[in-house]
Scaffold this motif. Sequence first.
Motif, PDB file in Angstrom:
ATOM      1  N   ASP A   1       9.589 -20.542  -2.029  1.00  0.00           N
ATOM      2  CA  ASP A   1       9.069 -19.392  -2.754  1.00  0.00           C
ATOM      3  C   ASP A   1       7.607 -19.224  -2.380  1.00  0.00           C
ATOM      4  OD1 ASP A   1       8.189 -17.565  -4.810  1.00  0.00           O
ATOM      5  OD2 ASP A   1       9.943 -18.160  -5.975  1.00  0.00           O
ATOM      6  N   ALA A   2       7.262 -18.106  -1.769  1.00  0.00           N
ATOM      7  CA  ALA A   2       5.875 -17.819  -1.398  1.00  0.00           C
ATOM      8  C   ALA A   2       5.450 -16.540  -2.086  1.00  0.00           C
ATOM      9  CB  ALA A   2       5.740 -17.686   0.115  1.00  0.00           C
ATOM     10  N   SER A   3       4.643 -16.632  -3.116  1.00  0.00           N
ATOM     11  CA  SER A   3       4.230 -15.462  -3.881  1.00  0.00           C
ATOM     12  C   SER A   3       2.832 -15.016  -3.447  1.00  0.00           C
ATOM     13  CB  SER A   3       4.268 -15.782  -5.373  1.00  0.00           C
ATOM     14  OG  SER A   3       3.410 -16.877  -5.662  1.00  0.00           O
ATOM     15  N   GLY A   4       2.316 -13.993  -4.100  1.00  0.00           N
ATOM     16  CA  GLY A   4       0.963 -13.534  -3.827  1.00  0.00           C
ATOM     17  C   GLY A   4       0.866 -12.244  -3.046  1.00  0.00           C
ATOM     18  N   TRP A   5       1.916 -11.406  -3.064  1.00  0.00           N
ATOM     19  CA  TRP A   5       1.949 -10.201  -2.233  1.00  0.00           C
ATOM     20  C   TRP A   5       1.741  -8.912  -3.018  1.00  0.00           C
ATOM     21  CZ3 TRP A   5       1.575 -12.383   2.221  1.00  0.00           C
ATOM     22  CH2 TRP A   5       2.183 -13.634   2.440  1.00  0.00           C
ATOM     23  N   ASP A   6       1.403  -9.021  -4.284  1.00  0.00           N
ATOM     24  CA  ASP A   6       1.262  -7.828  -5.131  1.00  0.00           C
ATOM     25  C   ASP A   6      -0.163  -7.299  -5.023  1.00  0.00           C
ATOM     26  OD1 ASP A   6       2.154  -5.875  -6.833  1.00  0.00           O
ATOM     27  OD2 ASP A   6       1.914  -7.075  -8.649  1.00  0.00           O
ATOM     28  N   THR A   7      -0.458  -6.614  -3.915  1.00  0.00           N
ATOM     29  CA  THR A   7      -1.821  -6.276  -3.530  1.00  0.00           C
ATOM     30  C   THR A   7      -2.235  -4.887  -4.012  1.00  0.00           C
ATOM     31  OG1 THR A   7      -0.867  -5.619  -1.395  1.00  0.00           O
ATOM     32  CG2 THR A   7      -1.883  -7.800  -1.530  1.00  0.00           C
ATOM     33  N   HIS A   8      -2.380  -4.745  -5.317  1.00  0.00           N
ATOM     34  CA  HIS A   8      -2.813  -3.462  -5.874  1.00  0.00           C
ATOM     35  C   HIS A   8      -4.301  -3.205  -5.626  1.00  0.00           C
ATOM     36  CE1 HIS A   8       0.839  -2.357  -8.094  1.00  0.00           C
ATOM     37  NE2 HIS A   8       0.959  -3.629  -8.408  1.00  0.00           N
ATOM     38  N   ILE A   9      -5.067  -4.286  -5.514  1.00  0.00           N
ATOM     39  CA  ILE A   9      -6.527  -4.170  -5.414  1.00  0.00           C
ATOM     40  C   ILE A   9      -7.015  -4.952  -4.203  1.00  0.00           C
ATOM     41  CG2 ILE A   9      -8.722  -4.651  -6.583  1.00  0.00           C
ATOM     42  CD1 ILE A   9      -7.221  -4.495  -9.241  1.00  0.00           C
TER      43      ILE A   9
ATOM     44  N   GLY B   1      -7.192  -4.976   1.832  1.00  0.00           N
ATOM     45  CA  GLY B   1      -7.875  -5.182   3.102  1.00  0.00           C
ATOM     46  C   GLY B   1      -6.966  -4.907   4.289  1.00  0.00           C
ATOM     47  N   ALA B   2      -7.559  -4.938   5.462  1.00  0.00           N
ATOM     48  CA  ALA B   2      -6.808  -4.704   6.693  1.00  0.00           C
ATOM     49  C   ALA B   2      -6.593  -6.042   7.400  1.00  0.00           C
ATOM     50  CB  ALA B   2      -7.551  -3.702   7.572  1.00  0.00           C
ATOM     51  N   GLY B   3      -7.242  -6.233   8.544  1.00  0.00           N
ATOM     52  CA  GLY B   3      -7.009  -7.464   9.294  1.00  0.00           C
ATOM     53  C   GLY B   3      -7.739  -8.671   8.772  1.00  0.00           C
ATOM     54  N   ASP B   4      -8.664  -8.467   7.834  1.00  0.00           N
ATOM     55  CA  ASP B   4      -9.436  -9.600   7.341  1.00  0.00           C
ATOM     56  C   ASP B   4      -9.573  -9.584   5.818  1.00  0.00           C
ATOM     57  OD1 ASP B   4     -10.973  -7.366   7.154  1.00  0.00           O
ATOM     58  OD2 ASP B   4     -12.719  -8.170   8.213  1.00  0.00           O
ATOM     59  N   GLY B   5      -8.638  -8.966   5.136  1.00  0.00           N
ATOM     60  CA  GLY B   5      -8.710  -8.864   3.685  1.00  0.00           C
ATOM     61  C   GLY B   5      -7.848  -9.884   2.972  1.00  0.00           C
ATOM     62  N   ALA B   6      -7.588  -9.627   1.689  1.00  0.00           N
ATOM     63  CA  ALA B   6      -6.824 -10.561   0.859  1.00  0.00           C
ATOM     64  C   ALA B   6      -5.407 -10.760   1.386  1.00  0.00           C
ATOM     65  CB  ALA B   6      -6.789 -10.045  -0.581  1.00  0.00           C
ATOM     66  N   LEU B   7      -4.781  -9.681   1.828  1.00  0.00           N
ATOM     67  CA  LEU B   7      -3.420  -9.813   2.337  1.00  0.00           C
ATOM     68  C   LEU B   7      -3.398 -10.635   3.621  1.00  0.00           C
ATOM     69  CD1 LEU B   7      -0.417  -9.149   2.195  1.00  0.00           C
ATOM     70  CD2 LEU B   7      -0.890  -7.053   3.454  1.00  0.00           C
TER      71      LEU B   7
ATOM     72  N   ARG C   1       0.434   5.183   1.638  1.00  0.00           N
ATOM     73  CA  ARG C   1      -1.001   5.452   1.529  1.00  0.00           C
ATOM     74  C   ARG C   1      -1.675   4.456   0.585  1.00  0.00           C
ATOM     75  NH1 ARG C   1      -2.600  10.345   3.589  1.00  0.00           N
ATOM     76  NH2 ARG C   1      -0.929  11.801   4.133  1.00  0.00           N
ATOM     77  N   PRO C   2      -2.906   4.089   0.871  1.00  0.00           N
ATOM     78  CA  PRO C   2      -3.642   3.215  -0.045  1.00  0.00           C
ATOM     79  C   PRO C   2      -3.928   3.914  -1.368  1.00  0.00           C
ATOM     80  CG  PRO C   2      -4.828   3.506   2.058  1.00  0.00           C
ATOM     81  CD  PRO C   2      -3.685   4.461   2.056  1.00  0.00           C
ATOM     82  N   ASN C   3      -4.151   3.125  -2.407  1.00  0.00           N
ATOM     83  CA  ASN C   3      -4.568   3.691  -3.686  1.00  0.00           C
ATOM     84  C   ASN C   3      -6.098   3.716  -3.769  1.00  0.00           C
ATOM     85  OD1 ASN C   3      -5.408   1.063  -4.335  1.00  0.00           O
ATOM     86  ND2 ASN C   3      -3.486   0.590  -5.389  1.00  0.00           N
ATOM     87  N   GLY C   4      -6.637   4.109  -4.899  1.00  0.00           N
ATOM     88  CA  GLY C   4      -8.082   4.224  -5.045  1.00  0.00           C
ATOM     89  C   GLY C   4      -8.812   2.913  -5.180  1.00  0.00           C
ATOM     90  N   ALA C   5      -8.052   1.803  -5.302  1.00  0.00           N
ATOM     91  CA  ALA C   5      -8.673   0.489  -5.456  1.00  0.00           C
ATOM     92  C   ALA C   5      -8.620  -0.332  -4.173  1.00  0.00           C
ATOM     93  CB  ALA C   5      -7.991  -0.273  -6.591  1.00  0.00           C
ATOM     94  N   GLY C   6      -8.329   0.326  -3.075  1.00  0.00           N
ATOM     95  CA  GLY C   6      -8.282  -0.396  -1.808  1.00  0.00           C
ATOM     96  C   GLY C   6      -7.040  -1.227  -1.623  1.00  0.00           C
ATOM     97  N   GLY C   7      -6.018  -0.933  -2.410  1.00  0.00           N
ATOM     98  CA  GLY C   7      -4.758  -1.645  -2.287  1.00  0.00           C
ATOM     99  C   GLY C   7      -3.605  -0.682  -2.120  1.00  0.00           C
ATOM    100  N   THR C   8      -2.408  -1.148  -2.406  1.00  0.00           N
ATOM    101  CA  THR C   8      -1.206  -0.315  -2.349  1.00  0.00           C
ATOM    102  C   THR C   8      -0.365  -0.594  -3.589  1.00  0.00           C
ATOM    103  OG1 THR C   8      -0.192  -2.041  -0.987  1.00  0.00           O
ATOM    104  CG2 THR C   8      -1.067  -0.106   0.161  1.00  0.00           C
ATOM    105  N   ASP C   9       0.447   0.369  -3.975  1.00  0.00           N
ATOM    106  CA  ASP C   9       1.272   0.225  -5.169  1.00  0.00           C
ATOM    107  C   ASP C   9       2.733  -0.022  -4.780  1.00  0.00           C
ATOM    108  OD1 ASP C   9      -0.938   0.613  -6.884  1.00  0.00           O
ATOM    109  OD2 ASP C   9      -0.811   2.779  -6.551  1.00  0.00           O
TER     110      ASP C   9
END
Length: 406
Positions: free
Chosen positions: A261-269, A272-278, A316-324
């Motif tokens: 189980d590998a969690s941590g993919w709920d990137t609402h905020i 980032g792109a190639g060097d962000g949280a994801l 498309r990205p949301n206003g917080a720099g993430g995706t929904d």
Amino acid sequence: MTDLTTRRSILKTMTAASALVLWDAPLRFAFAGIPTDRRLVVVILRGALDGLAAVPPYGDPDYASVRGKLALDVSGGAGLHDLDGFWGLNPALTNMKAMYDAKEVLLFHNICSPYRDRSHFEGQSCLETGGATAHAFNDGWLNRALLPLNLASGTGAVAIEQSPPLLLTGKARATSWMPAVAPEPDDAFLKKVRALYAGDPTLSAALDGGLSMQAEAMAASDDPFEKSGKNKAAGGNLTPLFKGAGKLLAAPNGPRVAVLDASGWDTHIGEGAGDGALARRLQVLDQGIDALKTALGPIWKKTAVVMATEFGRTVRPNGAGGTDHGTGTAAYLLGGAVDGGHVRAEWVGLKPSVLKDGRDQPARTDLRALFKGVLAEHMGVSQAALQSSVFPDSGSIPPLKGLIRA
């Protein structure tokens, strides 16, 4: 309270201390008679992975404009790994790119379970049960597959968790293992417990088997922090888990199926792109996969690893720099047994007219087709079993073919 009840209570305490948990399994570790030499690993990417970031279609004419600041390209310090001039891999997936070049990775896009809403809880239910709707079944499709595979005795499948997830829950029995999170019991304490169990062959065998499995898994690590009894995975490092799984699966008479189980993919905020949280989380996953391959050694050639998430994220990205929460996404099949080196997708583009609800990647491939194909080609599950018991409400979904090396 009887002596037997007392001893069994102590056994549960000892089992937790050595970080081995049995789930409705016989209290023994006699692996003799495992019916297959193939290994199957399923990794649940819990949280809804952004497939357009993990496997970017950077050659699509609309990709850069719709992704905005989240768009990846081949230039810059965090440039993506080009695959074929159209598809790429996130720059964090360096080890996976090497496996792709070795034709050990198949990538899938516009893929999703049958679920079409956006609840994690319900989406994960469909992902794990294999049902056409959330909560259609109370057991997992992988658990149901253990029965025709003759791996249902409790020693043929292992969850690298404190207890098996829904995916591995059901009539078939399975084992659960985790790296130690508590200090190891000292020799004096173990001596007392062994003396307590001496008159009970069942409990004595369970203790010996549990400690033996823990020792084998820990031997897979050269990490002093992990060997000290502290689980770095709790802080987000997947390597101890994947390495331990590889060690267990590599044993000649060990389990043949593992779930991680590998969690941590709920990137609402702040995705980032190639060097962000994801990208940082993808790097952790990439390191875990490399650790699994290393620990498996020669058995890697007999292994297939499926990695899938409950649904994708908005184009498309949301206003917080993430995706929904979205719909279609990417999935992975990798391993030495995989006939890889390309991307499989019924790609329809990213124009608003083709997006689900004007915002999501459409799902053009049912994840169950991938699961069915792997079970059929890699593990030898019959078409009859796939249709009647493993995925009983998926008669219109044929298995994908050409997944595994001949």
